[in-house]
Structures are given as structure tokens and as C-alpha cells.
Design a protein around this motif. Structure first.
Motif, PDB file in Angstrom:
ATOM      1  N   HIS A   8       0.718  -1.218  -0.053  1.00  0.00           N
ATOM      2  CA  HIS A   8      -0.059  -0.089   0.113  1.00  0.00           C
ATOM      3  C   HIS A   8       0.919   1.200  -0.012  1.00  0.00           C
ATOM      4  CE1 HIS A   8      -3.040  -2.810   1.150  1.00  0.00           C
ATOM      5  NE2 HIS A   8      -2.212  -3.438   2.148  1.00  0.00           N
ATOM      6  N   LEU A   9       0.521   2.218  -0.729  1.00  0.00           N
ATOM      7  CA  LEU A   9       1.337   3.750  -0.694  1.00  0.00           C
ATOM      8  C   LEU A   9       0.438   4.332  -0.106  1.00  0.00           C
ATOM      9  CD1 LEU A   9       3.815   4.866  -2.118  1.00  0.00           C
ATOM     10  CD2 LEU A   9       2.150   5.414  -4.102  1.00  0.00           C
ATOM     11  N   ARG A  10       1.409   5.096   1.042  1.00  0.00           N
ATOM     12  CA  ARG A  10       1.185   5.996   1.484  1.00  0.00           C
ATOM     13  C   ARG A  10       1.773   7.493   1.577  1.00  0.00           C
ATOM     14  NH1 ARG A  10      -2.751   7.037   5.463  1.00  0.00           N
ATOM     15  NH2 ARG A  10      -2.632   4.644   6.047  1.00  0.00           N
ATOM     16  N   ASP A  11       1.016   8.476   1.216  1.00  0.00           N
ATOM     17  CA  ASP A  11       1.817   9.794   0.885  1.00  0.00           C
ATOM     18  C   ASP A  11       0.800  10.726   1.828  1.00  0.00           C
ATOM     19  OD1 ASP A  11       2.840  12.202  -0.096  1.00  0.00           O
ATOM     20  OD2 ASP A  11       1.892  11.999  -1.959  1.00  0.00           O
ATOM     21  N   GLY A  12       1.288  11.050   3.076  1.00  0.00           N
ATOM     22  CA  GLY A  12       0.916  11.730   3.842  1.00  0.00           C
ATOM     23  C   GLY A  12      -0.314  11.360   4.350  1.00  0.00           C
ATOM     24  N   GLY A  53       9.682  13.269  -1.019  1.00  0.00           N
ATOM     25  CA  GLY A  53       8.641  13.454  -0.102  1.00  0.00           C
ATOM     26  C   GLY A  53       8.442  12.534   0.847  1.00  0.00           C
ATOM     27  N   ASP A  54       7.308  12.377   1.564  1.00  0.00           N
ATOM     28  CA  ASP A  54       7.125  11.593   2.741  1.00  0.00           C
ATOM     29  C   ASP A  54       6.408  10.223   2.430  1.00  0.00           C
ATOM     30  OD1 ASP A  54       8.320  13.277   4.374  1.00  0.00           O
ATOM     31  OD2 ASP A  54       6.855  14.507   4.812  1.00  0.00           O
ATOM     32  N   ARG A  55       6.570   9.641   1.287  1.00  0.00           N
ATOM     33  CA  ARG A  55       5.680   8.695   0.919  1.00  0.00           C
ATOM     34  C   ARG A  55       6.410   7.549   1.334  1.00  0.00           C
ATOM     35  NH1 ARG A  55       4.973   9.125  -5.172  1.00  0.00           N
ATOM     36  NH2 ARG A  55       6.931  10.420  -5.149  1.00  0.00           N
ATOM     37  N   SER A  56       5.651   6.374   1.525  1.00  0.00           N
ATOM     38  CA  SER A  56       5.833   5.097   2.107  1.00  0.00           C
ATOM     39  C   SER A  56       5.285   3.812   1.467  1.00  0.00           C
ATOM     40  CB  SER A  56       6.158   4.945   3.530  1.00  0.00           C
ATOM     41  OG  SER A  56       4.898   5.047   4.433  1.00  0.00           O
ATOM     42  N   PHE A  57       5.820   2.833   1.569  1.00  0.00           N
ATOM     43  CA  PHE A  57       4.891   1.314   1.299  1.00  0.00           C
ATOM     44  C   PHE A  57       4.741   1.022   2.562  1.00  0.00           C
ATOM     45  CE2 PHE A  57       7.355   0.417  -2.814  1.00  0.00           C
ATOM     46  CZ  PHE A  57       6.070   0.477  -3.633  1.00  0.00           C
ATOM     47  N   GLU A  58       3.494   0.667   2.918  1.00  0.00           N
ATOM     48  CA  GLU A  58       3.008  -0.086   4.101  1.00  0.00           C
ATOM     49  C   GLU A  58       2.676  -1.480   3.710  1.00  0.00           C
ATOM     50  OE1 GLU A  58      -0.235   2.116   6.164  1.00  0.00           O
ATOM     51  OE2 GLU A  58       0.877   3.662   6.317  1.00  0.00           O
ATOM     52  N   VAL A  59       3.427  -2.464   4.169  1.00  0.00           N
ATOM     53  CA  VAL A  59       3.406  -3.717   3.471  1.00  0.00           C
ATOM     54  C   VAL A  59       2.691  -4.718   4.574  1.00  0.00           C
ATOM     55  CG1 VAL A  59       4.616  -5.790   2.698  1.00  0.00           C
ATOM     56  CG2 VAL A  59       5.530  -3.260   2.523  1.00  0.00           C
ATOM     57  N   THR A  60       1.467  -5.280   4.169  1.00  0.00           N
ATOM     58  CA  THR A  60       0.698  -6.143   4.723  1.00  0.00           C
ATOM     59  C   THR A  60       0.468  -7.479   4.212  1.00  0.00           C
ATOM     60  OG1 THR A  60      -1.384  -5.436   3.770  1.00  0.00           O
ATOM     61  CG2 THR A  60      -0.588  -3.973   5.662  1.00  0.00           C
ATOM     62  N   ASP A  61      -0.292  -8.399   5.259  1.00  0.00           N
ATOM     63  CA  ASP A  61      -0.601  -9.701   4.644  1.00  0.00           C
ATOM     64  C   ASP A  61      -1.884  -9.685   4.378  1.00  0.00           C
ATOM     65  OD1 ASP A  61      -1.585 -10.192   6.986  1.00  0.00           O
ATOM     66  OD2 ASP A  61      -0.126 -11.268   7.982  1.00  0.00           O
ATOM     67  N   GLU A  62      -2.438 -10.907   4.036  1.00  0.00           N
ATOM     68  CA  GLU A  62      -4.027 -11.019   3.796  1.00  0.00           C
ATOM     69  C   GLU A  62      -4.553 -10.996   4.821  1.00  0.00           C
ATOM     70  OE1 GLU A  62      -4.479 -14.427   0.269  1.00  0.00           O
ATOM     71  OE2 GLU A  62      -3.282 -15.103   1.775  1.00  0.00           O
ATOM     72  N   GLU A  63      -4.274 -10.869   5.919  1.00  0.00           N
ATOM     73  CA  GLU A  63      -5.060 -10.433   7.220  1.00  0.00           C
ATOM     74  C   GLU A  63      -5.063  -9.280   7.544  1.00  0.00           C
ATOM     75  OE1 GLU A  63      -3.017 -13.388   7.236  1.00  0.00           O
ATOM     76  OE2 GLU A  63      -4.763 -14.513   6.559  1.00  0.00           O
ATOM     77  N   GLY A  64      -4.353  -8.404   6.823  1.00  0.00           N
ATOM     78  CA  GLY A  64      -4.132  -7.020   7.055  1.00  0.00           C
ATOM     79  C   GLY A  64      -3.021  -6.795   8.195  1.00  0.00           C
TER      80      GLY A  64
END
Length: 78
Positions: A8-12, A53-64
Motif C-alpha cells: 500500500h502506498l501512503r503519501d501523508g 516527499g514523505d511517501r512510504s509502502f505499508e506492507v501487509t499480509d492477507e489478514e491486514g
């Protein structure tokens, strides 16, 4: 056994959900793949003159469950 990871891509306050995911053997490989993808995105941004910028990947599994976060700025400052 492969596990599905979502990048998931988070940007602020903005959040772009990965609804497809990628099957990978473990979280270490997910981290490696995430870092490679970040490198490619950062290169594109620098080439077009955009700030990292302040973007990041939030890496999750199928359960979130969030396994880790990869910040763009951490990659640039290494």
C-alpha cells in the motif's frame, strides 16, 4: 509456502490500497521486493524533478497485519 503481500502506498494523509498483492515466500523477500520497487519509483521521480516527499509502502499480509513500512526518504538517505 508462499504468502500474499500487499504494498500500500501512503503519501501523508493519502492512502492508495494495493488490492492485487504479490505472492512471495516470506517477509524478507517482500522487504527486498519493496526496496527494489522504491528504487525504481525514486529514480523516476528524480529524473522528472519531483521531490521524494514523505511517501512510504505499508506492507501487509492477507489478514491486514502490517509486517513493515518502507519510507522513500530512508532509501534516498542510505
Amino acid at each position: 509456502m508462499a504468502q500474499k503481500f500487499f504494498f500500500h502506498l501512503r503519501d501523508g494523509e493519502s492512502f492508495d490500497e494495493d488490492t492485487v498483492g504479490v505472492d512471495l515466500p516470506n517477509s524478507n523477500e517482500a522487504r527486498r521486493q519493496g526496496r527494489l520497487a522504491l528504487h525504481e519509483l525514486i529514480i523516476e521521480e528524480i529524473a522528472t524533478g519531483l521531490p521524494v516527499g514523505d511517501r512510504s509502502f505499508e506492507v501487509t499480509d492477507e489478514e491486514g497485519f502490517m509486517h513493515f513500512k518502507l519510507a522513500f526518504r530512508d532509501i534516498v538517505h542510505r
